[in-house]
Scaffold this motif. Structure first.
Motif, PDB file in Angstrom:
ATOM      1  N   THR A  35       0.854  -1.183   0.000  1.00 45.62           N
ATOM      2  CA  THR A  35       0.000   0.000   0.000  1.00 45.62           C
ATOM      3  C   THR A  35       0.895   1.239   0.000  1.00 45.62           C
ATOM      4  N   ARG A  36       0.246   2.402  -0.119  1.00 46.57           N
ATOM      5  CA  ARG A  36       1.013   3.636  -0.258  1.00 46.57           C
ATOM      6  C   ARG A  36       1.650   4.084   1.066  1.00 46.57           C
ATOM      7  N   PHE A  37       2.569   5.029   0.984  1.00 46.07           N
ATOM      8  CA  PHE A  37       3.525   5.346   2.056  1.00 46.07           C
ATOM      9  C   PHE A  37       2.947   5.993   3.320  1.00 46.07           C
ATOM     10  N   SER A  38       3.128   5.319   4.448  1.00 48.69           N
ATOM     11  CA  SER A  38       2.932   5.898   5.785  1.00 48.69           C
ATOM     12  C   SER A  38       3.830   5.149   6.743  1.00 48.69           C
ATOM     13  N   VAL A  39       4.352   5.858   7.739  1.00 48.47           N
ATOM     14  CA  VAL A  39       5.103   5.197   8.810  1.00 48.47           C
ATOM     15  C   VAL A  39       4.433   5.584  10.127  1.00 48.47           C
ATOM     16  N   LEU A  40       4.191   4.589  10.983  1.00 41.92           N
ATOM     17  CA  LEU A  40       3.572   4.830  12.291  1.00 41.92           C
ATOM     18  C   LEU A  40       4.620   4.678  13.388  1.00 41.92           C
ATOM     19  N   ILE A  41       4.690   5.703  14.244  1.00 40.97           N
ATOM     20  CA  ILE A  41       5.597   5.644  15.390  1.00 40.97           C
ATOM     21  C   ILE A  41       4.727   5.593  16.642  1.00 40.97           C
ATOM     22  N   GLN A  42       4.912   4.561  17.447  1.00 35.81           N
ATOM     23  CA  GLN A  42       4.111   4.415  18.665  1.00 35.81           C
ATOM     24  C   GLN A  42       5.008   4.506  19.879  1.00 35.81           C
ATOM     25  N   ASN A  43       4.613   5.362  20.815  1.00 31.38           N
ATOM     26  CA  ASN A  43       5.363   5.471  22.072  1.00 31.38           C
ATOM     27  C   ASN A  43       4.394   5.805  23.188  1.00 31.38           C
ATOM     28  N   LYS A  44       4.397   4.991  24.241  1.00 35.64           N
ATOM     29  CA  LYS A  44       3.537   5.205  25.414  1.00 35.64           C
ATOM     30  C   LYS A  44       2.091   5.496  25.025  1.00 35.64           C
ATOM     31  N   GLY A  45       1.553   4.692  24.142  1.00 42.01           N
ATOM     32  CA  GLY A  45       0.147   4.818  23.756  1.00 42.01           C
ATOM     33  C   GLY A  45      -0.147   5.958  22.778  1.00 42.01           C
ATOM     34  N   LYS A  46       0.864   6.715  22.393  1.00 36.43           N
ATOM     35  CA  LYS A  46       0.670   7.815  21.435  1.00 36.43           C
ATOM     36  C   LYS A  46       1.065   7.357  20.029  1.00 36.43           C
ATOM     37  N   ASN A  47       0.291   7.838  19.055  1.00 37.65           N
ATOM     38  CA  ASN A  47       0.546   7.464  17.666  1.00 37.65           C
ATOM     39  C   ASN A  47       0.942   8.689  16.845  1.00 37.65           C
ATOM     40  N   ILE A  48       2.084   8.598  16.208  1.00 38.77           N
ATOM     41  CA  ILE A  48       2.558   9.694  15.348  1.00 38.77           C
ATOM     42  C   ILE A  48       2.729   9.129  13.946  1.00 38.77           C
ATOM     43  N   LEU A  49       2.237   9.864  12.954  1.00 39.88           N
ATOM     44  CA  LEU A  49       2.339   9.390  11.576  1.00 39.88           C
ATOM     45  C   LEU A  49       3.320  10.233  10.785  1.00 39.88           C
ATOM     46  N   VAL A  50       4.220   9.577  10.071  1.00 41.02           N
ATOM     47  CA  VAL A  50       4.991  10.277   9.053  1.00 41.02           C
ATOM     48  C   VAL A  50       4.275   9.982   7.738  1.00 41.02           C
ATOM     49  N   ASP A  51       3.625  10.988   7.200  1.00 40.62           N
ATOM     50  CA  ASP A  51       2.809  10.954   5.986  1.00 40.62           C
ATOM     51  C   ASP A  51       1.477  10.222   6.180  1.00 40.62           C
ATOM     52  N   THR A  52       0.505  10.661   5.378  1.00 40.17           N
ATOM     53  CA  THR A  52      -0.856  10.126   5.500  1.00 40.17           C
ATOM     54  C   THR A  52      -1.265   9.553   4.140  1.00 40.17           C
ATOM     55  N   SER A  53      -0.991   8.281   4.000  1.00 40.71           N
ATOM     56  CA  SER A  53      -1.208   7.529   2.763  1.00 40.71           C
ATOM     57  C   SER A  53      -2.660   7.562   2.284  1.00 40.71           C
ATOM     58  N   PRO A  54      -2.891   7.481   0.958  1.00 37.13           N
ATOM     59  CA  PRO A  54      -4.271   7.320   0.470  1.00 37.13           C
ATOM     60  C   PRO A  54      -4.903   6.026   1.000  1.00 37.13           C
ATOM     61  N   ASP A  55      -4.086   5.097   1.502  1.00 41.71           N
ATOM     62  CA  ASP A  55      -4.596   3.840   2.072  1.00 41.71           C
ATOM     63  C   ASP A  55      -4.730   3.913   3.593  1.00 41.71           C
ATOM     64  N   LEU A  56      -4.730   5.116   4.133  1.00 42.22           N
ATOM     65  CA  LEU A  56      -4.631   5.270   5.586  1.00 42.22           C
ATOM     66  C   LEU A  56      -5.777   4.623   6.365  1.00 42.22           C
ATOM     67  N   ARG A  57      -6.990   4.698   5.854  1.00 37.96           N
ATOM     68  CA  ARG A  57      -8.127   4.151   6.611  1.00 37.96           C
ATOM     69  C   ARG A  57      -7.902   2.677   6.937  1.00 37.96           C
ATOM     70  N   THR A  58      -7.606   1.887   5.912  1.00 35.86           N
ATOM     71  CA  THR A  58      -7.407   0.455   6.157  1.00 35.86           C
ATOM     72  C   THR A  58      -6.146   0.215   6.999  1.00 35.86           C
ATOM     73  N   GLN A  59      -5.132   1.034   6.792  1.00 36.01           N
ATOM     74  CA  GLN A  59      -3.900   0.867   7.579  1.00 36.01           C
ATOM     75  C   GLN A  59      -4.160   1.105   9.066  1.00 36.01           C
ATOM     76  N   LEU A  60      -4.919   2.179   9.394  1.00 34.29           N
ATOM     77  CA  LEU A  60      -5.167   2.493  10.804  1.00 34.29           C
ATOM     78  C   LEU A  60      -6.088   1.467  11.456  1.00 34.29           C
ATOM     79  N   LEU A  61      -7.077   0.995  10.703  1.00 31.02           N
ATOM     80  CA  LEU A  61      -7.968  -0.040  11.248  1.00 31.02           C
ATOM     81  C   LEU A  61      -7.170  -1.296  11.556  1.00 31.02           C
ATOM     82  N   LYS A  62      -6.320  -1.691  10.617  1.00 28.25           N
ATOM     83  CA  LYS A  62      -5.525  -2.895  10.793  1.00 28.25           C
ATOM     84  C   LYS A  62      -4.523  -2.751  11.950  1.00 28.25           C
TER      85      LYS A  62
END
Ligand SMILES: [Zn+2]
Ligand SMILES: [Zn+2]
Ligand SMILES: [Zn+2]
Length: 255
Positions: A35-62
């Motif tokens: 799928t298209r480009f996104s990187v998720l960084i998780q630390n202490k329950g916080k979510n930070i995204l580097v870029d918001t892919s056109p596939d983001l909905r399915t990526q975040l659900l998964k």
């Protein structure tokens, strides 16, 4: 801290609509995709995204992400910002970090949305959820501005090259030096002549130049052989590949 490669594909993703090359057919047959480009960084329950892919909905659900603390945009190409609206309706209080130029370019597409616009300057560190970030300028013509991202947490340093060709400014090479993990744009194998991106040869050369301890290719196109075959020769990332960083552990055992 955890880093998850949500999407490791180039702008059309793999399989490519209408393409029947060996790699795209292998993906359809075996059921894998990039799928298209996104990187998720998780630390202490916080979510930070580097870029918001056109596939983001399915990526975040998964990835079972309920809310996003912050977004960092590397540049204004469709495959890196278009999914922002996917969580905008359910969450409007998102801080978005990037340079003034990238904000301006993306805002032209997202003019109907309001978000917390935070302008950051290249080479000046900023902090989100206890993690230090620094943007560096990269070279992604014809865009006037595109960034790579340095992530520093405890003693770890992670570098995301962003979309770039091999002609990086010297200041950025210095900024990128000695990462524990280098997540690098390598859209095609060696032999491909590219103006906007790096091929495998250029990406490995850059990894060597900056002294990366571990390198993983992302923004990978269908120009490579099918994943199982190509990953014997190249450090190809795959969607949902996850890297763990734990201060308790030895440096070499965090993967
Ligand atoms: Zn891209
Ligand atoms: Zn194809
Ligand atoms: Zn791009």
């Amino acid at each position: 801290m955890k880093i998850i490669l949500l999407g490791t594909g180039d702008s059309p993703g793999t399989p490519v609509i209408g393409c029947h090359c060996k790699t795209c057919e292998d993906a359809r047959l075996k059921g894998w995709e990039r799928t298209r480009f996104s990187v998720l960084i998780q630390n202490k329950g916080k979510n930070i995204l580097v870029d918001t892919s056109p596939d983001l909905r399915t990526q975040l659900l998964k990835a079972k992400v309920d809310s996003v603390e912050a977004v960092i945009w590397t540049h204004s190409h469709y495959d890196h910002f278009a999914g922002f609206g996917d969580f905008y309706r359910v969450q409007t209080n998102v801080n978005v970090y990037t340079s003034g130029e990238v904000h301006e370019d993306i805002e032209r597409f997202l003019q109907f949305m309001k978000y917390r616009r935070i302008e950051v300057e290249s080479y000046k560190p900023f902090e989100i959820a206890g993690i230090r970030f620094i943007l560096g300028d990269v070279n992604h013509p014809p865009l006037r501005k595109a960034h790579g991202v340095v992530i520093e947490w405890k003693d770890f340093k992670i570098v995301i090259s962003g979309d770039t060709n091999k002609d990086l400014p010297k200041t950025t090479i210095e900024l990128f030096k000695n990462p524990d993990l280098f997540i690098v744009d390598s859209i095609a194998p060696e032999g491909f002549r590219l103006r906007k991106h790096m091929n495998a040869e250029a990406a490995m050369k850059l990894a060597e130049e900056i002294g990366a301890k571990k390198t993983v290719f992302t923004h990978v196109g269908h120009f490579y052989p099918p994943h199982d075959e190509a990953s014997k020769y190249y450090p190809l990332g795959h969607d949902f590949q996850t890297f763990y960083f734990d201060e308790e552990k030895e440096l070499d055992s965090f993967f």
